[in-house]
Enzyme design. Structure first.
Site, short mmCIF file in Angstrom:
data_model
loop_
_atom_site.label_atom_id
_atom_site.label_comp_id
_atom_site.label_asym_id
_atom_site.label_seq_id
_atom_site.Cartn_x
_atom_site.Cartn_y
_atom_site.Cartn_z
N SER A 150 0.77 -1.17 -0.12
CA SER A 150 -0.05 0.09 0.00
C SER A 150 0.92 1.08 -0.02
O SER A 150 1.59 1.50 0.99
CB SER A 150 -0.87 -0.06 1.12
OG SER A 150 -1.50 0.99 1.42
N LYS A 197 -0.81 -0.88 -4.49
CA LYS A 197 -2.02 -0.19 -4.24
C LYS A 197 -1.73 1.21 -4.00
O LYS A 197 -0.98 1.53 -3.14
CB LYS A 197 -2.70 -0.46 -2.96
CG LYS A 197 -3.79 -0.08 -2.24
CD LYS A 197 -4.43 -0.71 -1.29
CE LYS A 197 -4.71 0.02 0.32
NZ LYS A 197 -5.48 -0.92 0.92
N LYS A 206 -2.95 4.96 -2.70
CA LYS A 206 -3.84 5.69 -1.96
C LYS A 206 -4.24 6.87 -2.66
O LYS A 206 -3.19 7.45 -3.06
CB LYS A 206 -3.22 6.07 -0.59
CG LYS A 206 -3.04 5.04 0.30
CD LYS A 206 -4.25 4.55 0.97
CE LYS A 206 -4.15 3.49 2.03
NZ LYS A 206 -5.44 3.00 2.56
N ASP A 210 -6.98 3.07 -3.61
CA ASP A 210 -7.60 3.00 -2.32
C ASP A 210 -8.03 4.40 -1.76
O ASP A 210 -7.21 5.23 -1.61
CB ASP A 210 -7.11 2.37 -1.24
CG ASP A 210 -7.88 2.11 0.08
OD1 ASP A 210 -9.14 2.61 0.30
OD2 ASP A 210 -7.30 1.59 1.08
N GLU A 238 -10.82 0.50 -4.11
CA GLU A 238 -11.35 0.20 -2.70
C GLU A 238 -12.02 1.41 -2.06
O GLU A 238 -11.47 2.65 -1.95
CB GLU A 238 -10.04 0.01 -2.25
CG GLU A 238 -10.27 -0.42 -0.50
CD GLU A 238 -8.96 -0.92 -0.02
OE1 GLU A 238 -7.99 -1.13 -0.63
OE2 GLU A 238 -8.95 -1.08 1.29
N ASP A 286 -13.99 -1.92 1.82
CA ASP A 286 -12.95 -2.22 3.19
C ASP A 286 -13.83 -1.70 4.19
O ASP A 286 -14.66 -2.33 4.87
CB ASP A 286 -11.66 -1.35 2.87
CG ASP A 286 -11.16 -1.10 4.26
OD1 ASP A 286 -11.10 -1.78 5.27
OD2 ASP A 286 -9.81 -0.65 4.21
N LYS A 334 -10.13 -7.30 6.79
CA LYS A 334 -9.31 -6.85 7.66
C LYS A 334 -9.85 -7.70 9.09
O LYS A 334 -10.97 -7.03 9.46
CB LYS A 334 -9.13 -5.55 7.85
CG LYS A 334 -8.41 -4.75 6.77
CD LYS A 334 -8.27 -3.27 7.11
CE LYS A 334 -7.64 -2.52 6.20
NZ LYS A 334 -8.10 -1.08 6.30
N GLY A 371 -4.76 -4.68 5.66
CA GLY A 371 -3.92 -4.53 6.82
C GLY A 371 -3.87 -3.16 7.56
O GLY A 371 -4.74 -2.31 7.11
O1 OSB Z 1 -7.49 1.49 4.18
O2 OSB Z 1 -6.57 -0.44 3.66
C1 OSB Z 1 -6.51 0.68 4.49
C2 OSB Z 1 -3.75 1.40 6.84
C3 OSB Z 1 -4.23 2.05 7.84
C4 OSB Z 1 -5.61 2.06 7.92
C5 OSB Z 1 -6.31 2.07 6.52
C6 OSB Z 1 -5.77 1.40 5.64
C7 OSB Z 1 -4.26 1.13 5.66
C8 OSB Z 1 -3.55 0.54 4.57
C9 OSB Z 1 -1.98 -0.06 5.16
O3 OSB Z 1 -3.88 0.57 3.42
C10 OSB Z 1 -2.33 -1.65 5.00
C11 OSB Z 1 -1.01 -2.20 5.36
O4 OSB Z 1 -0.20 -2.44 4.71
O5 OSB Z 1 -1.05 -2.50 6.64
MG MG Z 2 -8.53 0.42 2.56
#
Ligand code: OSB
Ligand code: MG
Length: 377
Positions: free
Chosen positions: A144, A170, A172, A197, A222, A247, A271, A299
Site C-alpha cells: 500500500s 495499491k 492511496k 484506495d 477500494e 473495506d 481485515k 492490513g
Molecule cells: O484502508 O487499507 C486501508 C492502513 C491504515 C488504515 C487503513 C488502511 C491502511 C492501509 C495499509 O492501506 C495496509 C497495510 O499495509 O497494513
Molecule cells: Mg482500505
C-alpha cells in the site's frame, strides 16, 4: 479443554515508521497501537497468548481509537469474559458470542479474541494455518503506497517497491491526487497489478470524475465512498468499469452479504480487526466464496503478531488477490517479532504453534509507552 483467563495486559506501543504514511484521512509518522497479552491457564497449564489491535490513535479510519479500546475493554469486555468463564467457561470460539451484548467495538473485541485464540493454539501445539486448514505455505505480497508530495516522487517510491519484488501496487488516492498519479504509474508500468484506495474520500457527486480511472486497467477501486453508503457504492459500481471493492463498509459477514447482494462489492478487503476478529473474517471469506466474490487480506500496519496471522488467513482458498501483507520493513526498521521478509514477492505463512511468533521482550519494552494490566480471574 478448559481455558481460564487470569489477567490481560494492554501494551501501548509507539513504533516509528520508516517513512510517513499519508492516506486521505491522515499522515502517520509512528504507529501507536495496543498489543494485548493474555495470561491464561489451559487445562491447568500457564499459557500466554498475544494479539494486536487494529485501532489507530484517532477515530479517523473507523470510529474506534486506542483510548476508547482500552476503556471499553476494561469497563465492559473483560468483565463479560470474566462472568462467562465463571459460568460455564469460554473458548476462543465463544468469545464473540460472549461479547455480543456490547454493540460495535469490533477492533477491541478482535484483539481479545486473537490473544485468546493464540493461547489456545499454543496450548494445543497447532499453528493458525493448521487450525484454518490452510495448505499453502506462502502468500503473494502487495504493498500500500501512501500519498506523496509529487508524481515524480511517487514513481520513485513505486520503483523501489517493484525492485523489492512486491507483486501488486495499491495507490492511496484522494480528491486532487487520483487520475494524474494513477496515469503516471500505469504509463511507467504497463503490466503491473495496480489498484487504488480512497478511504471514503469521495461522494457520488464525483462519479463522473472517478470513471476516468477506468482507463488504467485497475484491479479494483477500494472504498471510494463513506462507510455507510452501501447503496451509493452499488450505484457507483454500475457506472464504473473498475471493479468495486469495499473495506470500511464491511464490518461483518452480514454486511458482506448485503454488499454482495446489492452489487456494492465485486471484491472484499477482509481485515480481521475491522470485522471483530479472525473467526468473523473466516465467515466473510466463506460467504464471499459461496457467492463467487473474490477477497484479499487488508492490513492496519500490523507488527509481526498480526502480520503472521494475516498471512495464515490469506492462505485460505478464496483469497485470490494479493493482500496488503508486506514485509515488516515496509513500515518498520525493527519489528517486535523476527521480521517478515519478502521471498520472491511472497510472505511465508508461519508454521509454529499459535497465531504468531512471541514478541521479543526487549524490543517490545523499547516501544512501550504504558501498560495496563486487568485481572480477570
Ligand atoms: O484502508 O487499507 C486501508 C492502513 C491504515 C488504515 C487503513 C488502511 C491502511 C492501509 C495499509 O492501506 C495496509 C497495510 O499495509 O497494513
Ligand atoms: Mg482500505
Amino acid at each position: 479443554m478448559t481455558l481460564k483467563i487470569i489477567s490481560v495486559t494492554y501494551h501501548s506501543l509507539e513504533i516509528p515508521l520508516v517513512t510517513p504514511f499519508t492516506t486521505s484521512f491522515s499522515t502517520q509518522t509512528a504507529r501507536k497501537m495496543l498489543v494485548v497479552e493474555v495470561n491464561a491457564e489451559v487445562d491447568g497449564t500457564q499459557v500466554t497468548g498475544w494479539g494486536e489491535c487494529g485501532a489507530l490513535a484517532e477515530p479517523v479510519y473507523s470510529e474506534e481509537y486506542n483510548a476508547g479500546v482500552l476503556d471499553v475493554s476494561e469497563t465492559f469486555l473483560l468483565p463479560l469474559l470474566g462472568a462467562a468463564q465463571r459460568d460455564g467457561g469460554i473458548t476462543a470460539e465463544t468469545v464473540g458470542k460472549h461479547l455480543e451484548p456490547i454493540v460495535g467495538h469490533r477492533m477491541a473485541k478482535s484483539a481479545l479474541e486473537m490473544a485468546i485464540l493464540d493461547a489456545q493454539l499454543r496450548a494445543a501445539g497447532i499453528s493458525f494455518a493448521e487450525y484454518l486448514g490452510v495448505t499453502r505455505d506462502r502468500v503473494p505480497s502487495g504493498v500500500s503506497v501512501g500519498i506523496q508530495d509529487s508524481v515524480p516522487r511517487l514513481l520513485d517510491v513505486v520503483d523501489g517497491y517493484l525492485d523489492e519484488g512486491y507483486q501488486r501496487i495499491k495507490l492511496k488516492i484522494k480528491p486532487g491526487w487520483d487520475v494524474d498519479p494513477v496515469r503516471a504509474v500505469r504509463e511507467a508500468h504497463p503490466d503491473v497489478a495496480l489498484q487504488v484506495d480512497a478511504n471514503a474520500a469521495y461522494t457520488l457527486v464525483d462519479a463522473a470524475h472517478l470513471t476516468k480511472l477506468d482507463a488504467y486497467d485497475l484491479l479494483l477501486i477500494e472504498q471510494p465512498l463513506a462507510e455507510d453508503d452501501l447503496r451509493q457504492h452499488a450505484e457507483l459500481a454500475r457506472v464504473m468499469r473498475t471493479p468495486m471493492c469495499l473495506d470500511e463498509s464491511v464490518v461483518s459477514a452480514a454486511s458482506a452479504a448485503d454488499a454482495i447482494s446489492m452489487g456494492a462489492a465485486a471484491i472484499i478487503n477482509i481485515k480481521p480487526s475491522r470485522v471483530g476478529g479472525y473467526l468473523e473474517a473466516r465467515r466473510i471469506h466463506d460467504v464471499a466464496s459461496a457467492h463467487g466474490t473474490a477477497v484479499w487480506c487488508g492490513g492496519m500496519l500490523e507488527t509481526g503478531i498480526g502480520r503472521g496471522a494475516n498471512a495464515a488467513l490469506a492462505g485460505m482458498p478464496g483469497f485470490t488477490l494479493p493482500g496488503d501483507i508486506s514485509a515488516s520493513s515496509r513500515f518498520y526498521a525493527q519489528d517486535i517479532t523476527t521480521p517478515f521478509v519478502l521471498e520472491d514477492g511472497f510472505i511465508r505463512i508461519p508454521t509454529a504453534p499459535g497465531l504468531c511468533e512471541l514478541p521479543n521482550e526487549d524490543t517490545l519494552a523499547g516501544f512501550t509507552k504504558a501498560t495496563r494490566t486487568v485481572k480477570v480471574g
